[in-house]
Design a protein around this motif. Structure first.
Motif, PDB file in Angstrom:
ATOM      1  N   VAL A 189       8.778  -4.194   4.427  1.00  0.00           N
ATOM      2  CA  VAL A 189       8.214  -5.366   6.550  1.00  0.00           C
ATOM      3  C   VAL A 189       8.124  -3.331   7.019  1.00  0.00           C
ATOM      4  O   VAL A 189       7.540  -3.642   7.503  1.00  0.00           O
ATOM      5  CB  VAL A 189       9.005  -5.806   6.468  1.00  0.00           C
ATOM      6  CG1 VAL A 189       9.421  -6.440   8.014  1.00  0.00           C
ATOM      7  CG2 VAL A 189       9.382  -7.125   5.979  1.00  0.00           C
ATOM      8  N   THR A 190       9.081  -2.787   6.752  1.00  0.00           N
ATOM      9  CA  THR A 190       8.168  -1.639   7.331  1.00  0.00           C
ATOM     10  C   THR A 190       6.794  -0.648   7.531  1.00  0.00           C
ATOM     11  O   THR A 190       6.600  -0.453   8.289  1.00  0.00           O
ATOM     12  CB  THR A 190      10.303  -0.010   7.652  1.00  0.00           C
ATOM     13  OG1 THR A 190      10.935  -0.984   7.519  1.00  0.00           O
ATOM     14  CG2 THR A 190       9.880   0.839   8.125  1.00  0.00           C
ATOM     15  N   ASP A 191       7.110  -0.975   6.572  1.00  0.00           N
ATOM     16  CA  ASP A 191       5.696   0.246   5.834  1.00  0.00           C
ATOM     17  C   ASP A 191       5.087  -1.054   5.894  1.00  0.00           C
ATOM     18  O   ASP A 191       3.291  -0.721   6.676  1.00  0.00           O
ATOM     19  CB  ASP A 191       5.684   0.354   3.769  1.00  0.00           C
ATOM     20  CG  ASP A 191       7.125   1.288   3.497  1.00  0.00           C
ATOM     21  OD1 ASP A 191       7.506   2.217   4.451  1.00  0.00           O
ATOM     22  OD2 ASP A 191       7.096   1.585   2.374  1.00  0.00           O
ATOM     23  N   LEU A 192       4.654  -2.185   5.953  1.00  0.00           N
ATOM     24  CA  LEU A 192       3.572  -3.425   6.270  1.00  0.00           C
ATOM     25  C   LEU A 192       3.290  -2.942   7.737  1.00  0.00           C
ATOM     26  O   LEU A 192       2.095  -2.847   8.436  1.00  0.00           O
ATOM     27  CB  LEU A 192       3.951  -4.047   6.100  1.00  0.00           C
ATOM     28  CG  LEU A 192       2.631  -5.541   6.746  1.00  0.00           C
ATOM     29  CD1 LEU A 192       1.395  -5.013   5.795  1.00  0.00           C
ATOM     30  CD2 LEU A 192       3.393  -6.446   5.901  1.00  0.00           C
ATOM     31  N   GLY A 193       4.856  -2.683   8.586  1.00  0.00           N
ATOM     32  CA  GLY A 193       3.979  -2.482  10.027  1.00  0.00           C
ATOM     33  C   GLY A 193       3.899  -1.183  10.885  1.00  0.00           C
ATOM     34  O   GLY A 193       2.987  -1.186  11.348  1.00  0.00           O
ATOM     35  N   MET A 194       3.989  -0.699   9.326  1.00  0.00           N
ATOM     36  CA  MET A 194       3.297   0.846  10.438  1.00  0.00           C
ATOM     37  C   MET A 194       1.685   1.505  10.010  1.00  0.00           C
ATOM     38  O   MET A 194       1.218   1.966  10.689  1.00  0.00           O
ATOM     39  CB  MET A 194       3.772   2.737   8.940  1.00  0.00           C
ATOM     40  CG  MET A 194       5.151   2.316   9.675  1.00  0.00           C
ATOM     41  SD  MET A 194       6.754   4.421   9.134  1.00  0.00           S
ATOM     42  CE  MET A 194       6.619   3.584   7.687  1.00  0.00           C
ATOM     43  N   GLU A 195       2.008   0.716   8.769  1.00  0.00           N
ATOM     44  CA  GLU A 195       0.188   0.298   8.250  1.00  0.00           C
ATOM     45  C   GLU A 195      -0.635  -0.455   9.152  1.00  0.00           C
ATOM     46  O   GLU A 195      -1.801   0.107  10.247  1.00  0.00           O
ATOM     47  CB  GLU A 195      -0.092   0.021   7.258  1.00  0.00           C
ATOM     48  CG  GLU A 195       0.180   0.672   5.484  1.00  0.00           C
ATOM     49  CD  GLU A 195      -0.491   2.746   5.344  1.00  0.00           C
ATOM     50  OE1 GLU A 195      -1.227   2.670   6.325  1.00  0.00           O
ATOM     51  OE2 GLU A 195       0.239   2.892   5.107  1.00  0.00           O
ATOM     52  N   LEU A 196      -0.470  -1.228  10.057  1.00  0.00           N
ATOM     53  CA  LEU A 196      -0.213  -2.769  10.719  1.00  0.00           C
ATOM     54  C   LEU A 196      -0.566  -1.255  12.292  1.00  0.00           C
ATOM     55  O   LEU A 196      -1.884  -1.954  12.514  1.00  0.00           O
ATOM     56  CB  LEU A 196       0.176  -3.288  11.438  1.00  0.00           C
ATOM     57  CG  LEU A 196       0.132  -4.398   9.919  1.00  0.00           C
ATOM     58  CD1 LEU A 196       0.686  -5.898  10.426  1.00  0.00           C
ATOM     59  CD2 LEU A 196      -1.273  -5.060   9.999  1.00  0.00           C
ATOM     60  N   ARG A 252      -2.804  -3.458   1.810  1.00  0.00           N
ATOM     61  CA  ARG A 252      -3.368  -5.321   0.545  1.00  0.00           C
ATOM     62  C   ARG A 252      -1.899  -5.112  -0.459  1.00  0.00           C
ATOM     63  O   ARG A 252      -1.327  -6.618  -0.766  1.00  0.00           O
ATOM     64  CB  ARG A 252      -3.645  -5.104   0.032  1.00  0.00           C
ATOM     65  CG  ARG A 252      -5.733  -5.311   1.339  1.00  0.00           C
ATOM     66  CD  ARG A 252      -6.797  -5.639   0.290  1.00  0.00           C
ATOM     67  NE  ARG A 252      -6.896  -4.780  -0.635  1.00  0.00           N
ATOM     68  CZ  ARG A 252      -8.446  -3.278  -0.038  1.00  0.00           C
ATOM     69  NH1 ARG A 252      -8.525  -3.776   1.461  1.00  0.00           N
ATOM     70  NH2 ARG A 252      -7.859  -2.045  -0.633  1.00  0.00           N
ATOM     71  N   LEU A 253      -1.656  -3.887  -0.590  1.00  0.00           N
ATOM     72  CA  LEU A 253      -0.182  -3.950  -1.474  1.00  0.00           C
ATOM     73  C   LEU A 253       0.996  -4.558  -0.791  1.00  0.00           C
ATOM     74  O   LEU A 253       1.645  -5.385  -0.991  1.00  0.00           O
ATOM     75  CB  LEU A 253       0.002  -2.291  -2.225  1.00  0.00           C
ATOM     76  CG  LEU A 253       1.060  -2.808  -3.579  1.00  0.00           C
ATOM     77  CD1 LEU A 253       1.348  -3.466  -4.552  1.00  0.00           C
ATOM     78  CD2 LEU A 253       1.879  -0.983  -2.896  1.00  0.00           C
ATOM     79  N   PHE A 254       1.123  -4.405  -0.108  1.00  0.00           N
ATOM     80  CA  PHE A 254       2.966  -4.132   0.824  1.00  0.00           C
ATOM     81  C   PHE A 254       2.512  -5.958   1.626  1.00  0.00           C
ATOM     82  O   PHE A 254       3.490  -6.824   1.852  1.00  0.00           O
ATOM     83  CB  PHE A 254       3.225  -3.655   2.432  1.00  0.00           C
ATOM     84  CG  PHE A 254       3.112  -2.073   1.983  1.00  0.00           C
ATOM     85  CD1 PHE A 254       3.922  -1.969   1.342  1.00  0.00           C
ATOM     86  CD2 PHE A 254       2.887  -0.935   2.713  1.00  0.00           C
ATOM     87  CE1 PHE A 254       4.677  -0.640   0.677  1.00  0.00           C
ATOM     88  CE2 PHE A 254       2.704   0.267   2.246  1.00  0.00           C
ATOM     89  CZ  PHE A 254       3.725   0.535   1.214  1.00  0.00           C
ATOM     90  N   LEU A 266       4.575 -12.561  -1.777  1.00  0.00           N
ATOM     91  CA  LEU A 266       4.444 -13.580  -3.034  1.00  0.00           C
ATOM     92  C   LEU A 266       6.599 -13.287  -3.296  1.00  0.00           C
ATOM     93  O   LEU A 266       6.767 -14.319  -3.999  1.00  0.00           O
ATOM     94  CB  LEU A 266       4.194 -12.029  -4.547  1.00  0.00           C
ATOM     95  CG  LEU A 266       3.432 -11.914  -4.991  1.00  0.00           C
ATOM     96  CD1 LEU A 266       2.526 -11.459  -5.725  1.00  0.00           C
ATOM     97  CD2 LEU A 266       2.676 -13.630  -5.519  1.00  0.00           C
ATOM     98  N   PHE A 267       7.319 -12.542  -2.246  1.00  0.00           N
ATOM     99  CA  PHE A 267       8.027 -13.098  -2.152  1.00  0.00           C
ATOM    100  C   PHE A 267       8.781 -14.250  -1.691  1.00  0.00           C
ATOM    101  O   PHE A 267       9.531 -14.630  -2.089  1.00  0.00           O
ATOM    102  CB  PHE A 267       9.300 -11.553  -1.436  1.00  0.00           C
ATOM    103  CG  PHE A 267      10.556 -11.159  -1.850  1.00  0.00           C
ATOM    104  CD1 PHE A 267      11.465 -10.501  -2.514  1.00  0.00           C
ATOM    105  CD2 PHE A 267      11.119 -11.849  -0.585  1.00  0.00           C
ATOM    106  CE1 PHE A 267      13.279 -10.634  -2.622  1.00  0.00           C
ATOM    107  CE2 PHE A 267      12.222 -11.870  -0.199  1.00  0.00           C
ATOM    108  CZ  PHE A 267      13.410 -11.770  -1.465  1.00  0.00           C
TER     109      PHE A 267
END
Length: 270
Positions: A163-170, A195-197, A203-204
Motif C-alpha cells: 500500500v505504501t509503494d502504491l501510494g507513492m506511485e500514485l 500495476r504490480l502493486f 488479489l490479496f
C-alpha cells in the motif's frame, strides 16, 4: 506441467517472479482471512503481535504476551526454514529451489484443512492453540520465499509495504512537472510497478473474501483446494529432481550402495 514447473524452477525471470507472487498473494489473503475466522487472529500481522506484546507487558496480561511471543517465534521459524531449504537446494543445484518451501507449505495446509478442528484445541506453552502457531509458521515460510526470490521487491503475506509503494506511485502520477523541467529531472510514475502493486493488493483482497467465505460456509476443508494448487506449483520441479537423481544412480556401476574398495579397480570420481 511444463508451465507450472517454470513458475517454481531455480531459473527466475521478472515475469515468473511476478506471476508466482500474484498467485501467492491470493493464497496469503485467503489463509489470513480464513485463519482469522478460525482462530480470531491475523497470523501474518507481526506488527500487531509486536504491539500486543508491548501493550500486554504494560498491563500485565501475560497470557497475551506468551501468545504474541509464540506467533513471532513461529513466523520467524517459518522464514528461517525457507532460508535453510533454499540455500541447501542452491548448493545442490536443484531445480526445485523455490518449490521445496512451497511443497512444505502445501503439506501443512493440508494438515490444517483436514485436522484444523483438532489443532484448534491443541494447547501449546504459548497460551495459544497449535493452529495459531501453524498459520504463523506458514505465513513466515511463504513470505520468505517471495521476498528472497524477488530480492525483496514483492511481498505477499502483508500489504503495508504494498500500500505504501502504491501510494507513492500514485503520488508521482499526480505530481505536476512545471513546463520546462528537464526530462531527466521530471517526476514520473513507474506504471509497471503501479500495476504490480495494485494487482497484489487486489488479489490479496480477493483471496481474503474467498477464504472468509470458504471457512464460514464450508469449514476447515476450504483449505484443501488451495493446498492442491500449491502442490501443483511445487511438485513438478521436485519430481524432476527425483528423476534426475534416479538416472544418476542408475548410471553408476554396481548397485550404488556398497562399493568394494579392496580391489584394484579405480574409483570413479563423483
Amino acid at each position: 506441467m511444463r508451465v507450472l514447473r517454470h513458475l517454481t524452477t531455480r531459473h527466475r525471470t521478472l515475469a515468473t517472479n511476478r506471476t508466482l507472487g500474484l498467485m501467492l498473494a491470493f493464497n496469503a489473503g485467503a489463509m489470513n482471512a480464513g485463519g482469522f475466522m478460525a482462530v480470531h487472529m491475523y497470523t501474518s500481522h507481526m506488527t500487531g503481535f509486536l504491539a500486543t506484546l508491548a501493550d500486554s507487558l504494560v498491563i500485565g496480561e501475560f497470557a497475551l504476551v506468551l501468545g504474541a511471543m509464540g506467533a513471532l517465534w513461529a513466523f520467524m521459524s517459518g522464514a528461517g526454514t525457507t532460508a535453510i531449504l533454499v540455500n541447501w537446494a542452491r548448493q545442490q543445484r536443484l531445480e526445485g529451489t523455490w518449490a521445496l518451501p512451497l511443497l512444505l507449505e502445501a503439506v501443512l495446509m493440508l494438515l490444517f484443512g483436514l485436522l484444523g478442528a483438532a489443532l484448534q484445541q491443541w494447547p501449546t506453552p504459548f497460551a495459544v492453540p497449535l493452529a495459531v502457531l501453524l498459520l504463523a509458521f506458514m505465513m513466515g515460510l511463504q513470505n520468505a520465499v517471495v521476498t528472497k526470490m524477488s530480492s525483496a521487491q514483492i511481498r505477499t503475506t502483508h500489504m503495508t509495504g504494498v500500500v505504501t509503494d502504491l501510494g507513492m506511485e500514485l503520488g508521482k502520477m499526480l505530481y505536476w512537472n512545471r513546463r520546462g523541467t528537464p526530462r531527466a529531472a521530471a517526476v514520473r510514475a513507474n506504471r509497471e510497478r503501479t500495476r504490480l502493486f495494485a494487482s497484489l493488493l487486489g488479489l490479496f483482497l480477493a483471496g481474503g473474501v474467498v477464504g472468509a467465505a470458504g471457512f464460514q460456509h464450508v469449514g476447515f476443508v476450504w483449505v484443501v483446494p488451495q493446498a492442491a494448487l500449491l502442490l501443483a506449483l511445487s511438485l513438478p520441479p521436485v519430481l524432476a529432481d527425483l528423476q534426475r537423481l534416479a538416472r544418476r544412480r542408475a548410471a553408476r556401476p554396481g548397485d550404488g550402495s556398497d562399493t568394494d574398495l579392496s580391489d584394484d579397480t579405480p574409483c570413479r570420481p563423483r
